[in-house]
Scaffold this motif. Structure first.
Motif, PDB file in Angstrom:
ATOM      1  N   TRP A  37       0.795  -1.235   0.000  1.00  0.00           N
ATOM      2  CA  TRP A  37       0.000   0.000   0.000  1.00  0.00           C
ATOM      3  C   TRP A  37       0.820   1.274   0.000  1.00  0.00           C
ATOM      4  O   TRP A  37       0.290   2.356  -0.265  1.00  0.00           O
ATOM      5  N   ALA A 134      -5.528   4.019   0.701  1.00  0.00           N
ATOM      6  CA  ALA A 134      -5.878   3.369  -0.555  1.00  0.00           C
ATOM      7  C   ALA A 134      -7.313   2.860  -0.452  1.00  0.00           C
ATOM      8  O   ALA A 134      -7.711   2.303   0.577  1.00  0.00           O
ATOM      9  N   HIS A 137      -7.760  -0.664   0.750  1.00  0.00           N
ATOM     10  CA  HIS A 137      -7.085  -1.050   2.004  1.00  0.00           C
ATOM     11  C   HIS A 137      -8.085  -0.936   3.169  1.00  0.00           C
ATOM     12  O   HIS A 137      -8.097   0.039   3.918  1.00  0.00           O
ATOM     13  N   LEU A 166      -3.323   2.938  -7.629  1.00  0.00           N
ATOM     14  CA  LEU A 166      -4.190   2.840  -6.462  1.00  0.00           C
ATOM     15  C   LEU A 166      -5.019   4.109  -6.341  1.00  0.00           C
ATOM     16  O   LEU A 166      -4.485   5.216  -6.407  1.00  0.00           O
ATOM     17  N   ARG A 168      -7.328   6.594  -4.016  1.00  0.00           N
ATOM     18  CA  ARG A 168      -7.167   7.022  -2.623  1.00  0.00           C
ATOM     19  C   ARG A 168      -8.450   7.698  -2.158  1.00  0.00           C
ATOM     20  O   ARG A 168      -9.047   8.471  -2.890  1.00  0.00           O
TER      21      ARG A 168
END
Length: 181
Positions: A37, A134, A137, A166, A168
């Motif tokens: 990450w 992320a 995540h 990724l 966010r």
């Protein structure tokens, strides 16, 4: 030394040059876990890289621009947390954090963030704190959600890590919201 006591076994303190070996080995042991990450493990390939990071963060601390603290459980470094920047003009900051895999799920980050929230609102007199994570995540996103942060938006293709983009998400918490709890 700049330090926060969280409880009998957990504290935060500004990283010192003498911590470079321990910081490097924690990152090295958790390279895959953290690197999924975050970008910095791929740029931390020797102890000298950790030493240079600590030197940079201490300069940023001295200039009141933001800084990283070690998260210590007893005498062991278990992760890091910090203010990514200190925006005095707009009275806000962003908190970043990471832990070694063996320490995840013990409430360490949540308790550490609470201390930095209180410090930002009470001592720095800031109005807002942001946390970015992320999108995929889930464990990292759960922390600001449990602390009452508001999901403010998503940035597509924010970072390119490990051959993939990724997205966010950004969470925000205002001082009045924190004090109303």
């Amino acid at each position: 030394m700049f330090e926060f006591e969280i409880d009998n076994s957990l504290h935060l303190s500004l990283l010192e040059i003498k911590d470079a070996d321990e910081l490097f080995h924690l990152i090295d042991r958790n390279r895959e876990h953290i690197g999924e990450w975050l970008k910095f493990p791929s740029m931390t390939v020797e102890v000298a890289d950790s030493r240079a990071f600590i030197e940079r963060t201490r300069i940023r601390y001295a200039k009141d621009e933001g800084y990283w603290l070690g998260i210590w459980s007893g005498d062991h470094l278990v992760g890091s947390i910090g203010y990514l920047y200190l925006d005095q003009e707009n009275k806000k900051t962003e908190i970043g954090y990471w832990l070694g895999q063996e320490y995840v799920g013990k409430g360490i980050i949540k308790r550490s963030i609470k201390v930095l929230i209180d410090y930002a609102f009470d001592e720095l007199q800031f109005n807002k704190i942001e946390i970015g994570a992320a999108t995929d995540h889930a464990k990292s996103r759960a922390i600001p959600e449990k602390l009452g942060f508001t999901l403010e938006g998503q940035i597509r293709d924010y970072e390119y890590i490990n051959g993939r983009f990724l997205d966010r998400v950004i969470y925000g918490l205002k001082a009045a919201e924190w004090r109303a709890k």
